[in-house]
Design an enzyme around this catalytic site. Structure first.
Site, PDB file in Angstrom:
ATOM      1  N   LYS A 137       0.841  -1.215   0.000  1.00 13.51           N
ATOM      2  CA  LYS A 137       0.000   0.000   0.000  1.00 13.51           C
ATOM      3  C   LYS A 137       0.871   1.259   0.000  1.00 13.51           C
ATOM      4  CE  LYS A 137      -2.002  -1.083   3.903  1.00 13.51           C
ATOM      5  NZ  LYS A 137      -1.240  -2.315   4.211  1.00 13.51           N
ATOM      6  N   ARG A 169      -9.687   1.382   8.460  1.00 14.86           N
ATOM      7  CA  ARG A 169      -9.274   0.034   8.837  1.00 14.86           C
ATOM      8  C   ARG A 169     -10.346  -0.697   9.630  1.00 14.86           C
ATOM      9  NH1 ARG A 169      -3.332   0.706   8.652  1.00 14.86           N
ATOM     10  NH2 ARG A 169      -2.371  -1.238   9.294  1.00 14.86           N
ATOM     11  N   ARG A 185      11.887  -5.715   4.852  1.00  9.79           N
ATOM     12  CA  ARG A 185      11.700  -4.258   4.737  1.00  9.79           C
ATOM     13  C   ARG A 185      12.707  -3.502   5.607  1.00  9.79           C
ATOM     14  NH1 ARG A 185       5.916  -1.986   5.428  1.00  9.79           N
ATOM     15  NH2 ARG A 185       5.949  -3.322   7.262  1.00  9.79           N
ATOM     16  N   ARG A 194      11.384  -1.745  11.229  1.00 12.34           N
ATOM     17  CA  ARG A 194      10.325  -1.179  12.065  1.00 12.34           C
ATOM     18  C   ARG A 194      10.086  -2.040  13.309  1.00 12.34           C
ATOM     19  NH1 ARG A 194       5.349   0.206   8.112  1.00 12.34           N
ATOM     20  NH2 ARG A 194       4.228  -0.922   9.728  1.00 12.34           N
ATOM     21  N   ARG A 236      -0.663  -8.670  13.381  1.00 15.48           N
ATOM     22  CA  ARG A 236      -1.173  -7.670  12.420  1.00 15.48           C
ATOM     23  C   ARG A 236      -1.993  -8.352  11.328  1.00 15.48           C
ATOM     24  NH1 ARG A 236       4.285  -4.990  10.967  1.00 15.48           N
ATOM     25  NH2 ARG A 236       3.120  -3.979   9.288  1.00 15.48           N
TER      26      ARG A 236
HETATM   27  P1  AP5 Z   1       4.978  -1.602   1.820  1.00 19.95           P
HETATM   28  O1  AP5 Z   1       4.687  -0.768   0.625  1.00 19.95           O
HETATM   29  O2  AP5 Z   1       5.725  -0.977   2.959  1.00 19.95           O
HETATM   30  O3  AP5 Z   1       3.631  -2.339   2.317  1.00 19.95           O
HETATM   31  P2  AP5 Z   1       2.401  -1.803   3.148  1.00 19.95           P
HETATM   32  O4  AP5 Z   1       1.174  -2.462   2.616  1.00 19.95           O
HETATM   33  O5  AP5 Z   1       2.418  -0.301   3.192  1.00 19.95           O
HETATM   34  O6  AP5 Z   1       2.764  -2.448   4.542  1.00 19.95           O
HETATM   35  P3  AP5 Z   1       2.691  -1.946   6.032  1.00 19.95           P
HETATM   36  O7  AP5 Z   1       3.317  -3.043   6.845  1.00 19.95           O
HETATM   37  O8  AP5 Z   1       3.273  -0.574   6.202  1.00 19.95           O
HETATM   38  O9  AP5 Z   1       1.157  -1.892   6.259  1.00 19.95           O
HETATM   39  P4  AP5 Z   1       0.436  -1.883   7.589  1.00 19.95           P
HETATM   40  O10 AP5 Z   1      -0.949  -1.658   7.113  1.00 19.95           O
HETATM   41  O11 AP5 Z   1       0.650  -3.040   8.466  1.00 19.95           O
HETATM   42  O12 AP5 Z   1       1.170  -0.703   8.378  1.00 19.95           O
HETATM   43  P5  AP5 Z   1       0.788   0.809   8.694  1.00 19.95           P
HETATM   44  O13 AP5 Z   1       2.026   1.586   8.672  1.00 19.95           O
HETATM   45  O14 AP5 Z   1      -0.369   1.273   7.897  1.00 19.95           O
HETATM   46  O15 AP5 Z   1       5.794  -2.891   1.310  1.00 19.95           O
HETATM   47  C1  AP5 Z   1       6.285  -3.856   2.231  1.00 19.95           C
HETATM   48  C2  AP5 Z   1       7.695  -4.315   1.793  1.00 19.95           C
HETATM   49  O16 AP5 Z   1       7.573  -5.005   0.545  1.00 19.95           O
HETATM   50  C3  AP5 Z   1       8.681  -3.161   1.537  1.00 19.95           C
HETATM   51  O17 AP5 Z   1       9.968  -3.554   1.917  1.00 19.95           O
HETATM   52  C4  AP5 Z   1       8.606  -2.937   0.019  1.00 19.95           C
HETATM   53  O18 AP5 Z   1       9.834  -2.409  -0.493  1.00 19.95           O
HETATM   54  C5  AP5 Z   1       8.319  -4.345  -0.482  1.00 19.95           C
HETATM   55  N1  AP5 Z   1       7.495  -4.383  -1.696  1.00 19.95           N
HETATM   56  C6  AP5 Z   1       6.425  -3.594  -1.988  1.00 19.95           C
HETATM   57  N2  AP5 Z   1       5.884  -3.949  -3.180  1.00 19.95           N
HETATM   58  C7  AP5 Z   1       6.621  -5.003  -3.626  1.00 19.95           C
HETATM   59  C8  AP5 Z   1       6.561  -5.817  -4.787  1.00 19.95           C
HETATM   60  N3  AP5 Z   1       5.630  -5.624  -5.745  1.00 19.95           N
HETATM   61  N4  AP5 Z   1       7.479  -6.809  -4.949  1.00 19.95           N
HETATM   62  C9  AP5 Z   1       8.429  -7.020  -3.979  1.00 19.95           C
HETATM   63  N5  AP5 Z   1       8.546  -6.279  -2.855  1.00 19.95           N
HETATM   64  C10 AP5 Z   1       7.654  -5.278  -2.681  1.00 19.95           C
HETATM   65  O19 AP5 Z   1       0.250   0.672  10.207  1.00 19.95           O
HETATM   66  C11 AP5 Z   1       1.128   0.367  11.281  1.00 19.95           C
HETATM   67  C12 AP5 Z   1       0.348   0.411  12.594  1.00 19.95           C
HETATM   68  O20 AP5 Z   1      -0.178   1.732  12.802  1.00 19.95           O
HETATM   69  C13 AP5 Z   1      -0.870  -0.515  12.677  1.00 19.95           C
HETATM   70  O21 AP5 Z   1      -0.527  -1.823  13.059  1.00 19.95           O
HETATM   71  C14 AP5 Z   1      -1.724   0.206  13.734  1.00 19.95           C
HETATM   72  O22 AP5 Z   1      -1.229  -0.018  15.018  1.00 19.95           O
HETATM   73  C15 AP5 Z   1      -1.487   1.669  13.393  1.00 19.95           C
HETATM   74  N6  AP5 Z   1      -2.473   2.198  12.435  1.00 19.95           N
HETATM   75  C16 AP5 Z   1      -2.210   2.703  11.187  1.00 19.95           C
HETATM   76  N7  AP5 Z   1      -3.346   3.086  10.588  1.00 19.95           N
HETATM   77  C17 AP5 Z   1      -4.357   2.820  11.459  1.00 19.95           C
HETATM   78  C18 AP5 Z   1      -5.768   2.976  11.383  1.00 19.95           C
HETATM   79  N8  AP5 Z   1      -6.380   3.484  10.310  1.00 19.95           N
HETATM   80  N9  AP5 Z   1      -6.489   2.588  12.463  1.00 19.95           N
HETATM   81  C19 AP5 Z   1      -5.902   2.093  13.562  1.00 19.95           C
HETATM   82  N10 AP5 Z   1      -4.580   1.908  13.687  1.00 19.95           N
HETATM   83  C20 AP5 Z   1      -3.800   2.265  12.640  1.00 19.95           C
END
Ligand code: AP5
Length: 213
Positions: free
Chosen positions: A13, A88, A127, A160, A171
């Site tokens: 994402k 979410r 990552r 992270r 997660r």
């Molecule tokens: P990446 O692009 O970083 O993936 P992502 O989907 O953004 O993954 P996240 O782990 O950041 O998502 P998340 O939803 O768990 O975390 P968030 O920060 O929102 O890609 C992942 C890896 O793969 C990278 O190394 C990238 O280079 C690689 N990659 C990407 N595309 C690729 C491809 N095509 N081929 C190969 N490799 C590839 O949330 C974190 C925390 O914040 C949550 O757990 C929660 O506690 C809190 N939080 C955030 N938003 C909310 C909300 N709305 N409500 C409540 N709590 C929230």
């Protein structure tokens, strides 16, 4: 246009959201990034969010909704938005509908990125994130030019704190229990939902997303 990128942790994402926002001159609203910035700055929101994030649990809806509303209200009315990691939960999605309605906007597209859990776990293990500028790398798929150093700003890259195996499993479970029901929430809206494979090359996936818009 107001676009939601929906999908499990590690599906890409953030990677796709940055590319889409850059290409279209839209704002990338990534709630995880905003929370991490608050943690770095030691704000009350960042301190409150830390315990939930480190456990792989969701931060309470009211904190997240207030944060997103502030961001939306500070934007020019006509600017497009890519939401990444928000909404979410169903209450977050309902609050987003209301907030957008008040601003004369609506959810135009929901793009669901999909990949198998094994792919997600491997991507998250590989990552490396820049704590200064937020750039994201991957030791397997997209390594930085100098190991452990951000290509963009030269800061030391970090793993992270919520990317350890136990938290990642939680997660994934939280995603299935609390976020996946959003697919049904949006499914009934005509012409809104698109499902895109999150496996494959980054550029190929980006093309799929743009075609779906
Ligand atoms: P990446 O692009 O970083 O993936 P992502 O989907 O953004 O993954 P996240 O782990 O950041 O998502 P998340 O939803 O768990 O975390 P968030 O920060 O929102 O890609 C992942 C890896 O793969 C990278 O190394 C990238 O280079 C690689 N990659 C990407 N595309 C690729 C491809 N095509 N081929 C190969 N490799 C590839 O949330 C974190 C925390 O914040 C949550 O757990 C929660 O506690 C809190 N939080 C955030 N938003 C909310 C909300 N709305 N409500 C409540 N709590 C929230």
């Amino acid at each position: 246009m107001n676009v939601i990128l929906l999908g499990p942790p590690g599906v890409g994402k953030g990677t796709q959201g940055v590319l889409l926002a850059e290409g279209k001159a839209w704002k990338h609203v990534a709630t995880g990034d905003i929370l991490r910035a608050n943690r770095r700055e030691g704000t009350p929101l960042g301190k409150e969010a830390q315990k939930y994030m480190d456990a792989g649990e969701l931060v309470p809806d009211e904190l997240i909704v207030a944060m997103v509303k502030d961001t939306l209200e500070a934007m020019p009315p006509s600017q497009g938005v890519v939401f990444d990691g928000f909404p979410r939960t169903v209450p977050q999605a309902e609050s987003l509908d209301l907030a957008l309605q008040e601003l004369g906007r609506r959810v135009d597209r929901v793009v669901v990125l999909e990949a198998d859990d094994e792919v997600l776990v491997k991507r998250i293990a590989g990552r490396r994130s820049c704590p200064e500028c937020g750039s994201v790398f991957n030791v397997y798929a997209n390594p930085p030019q100098r190991e452990g150093v951000c290509d963009k700003c030269g800061a030391d890259l970090v793993h992270r704190p919520d990317d350890n195996p136990e938290t990642v499993q939680n997660r994934l479970d939280v995603y299935k229990a609390q976020t996946e029901p959003l697919i049904r929430f949006y499914d009934g809206r005509e012409g809104v939902m698109a499902r895109i494979p999150g496996e494959g090359g980054v550029d190929e996936i980006q093309q799929g997303i743009r075609a779906a818009l």
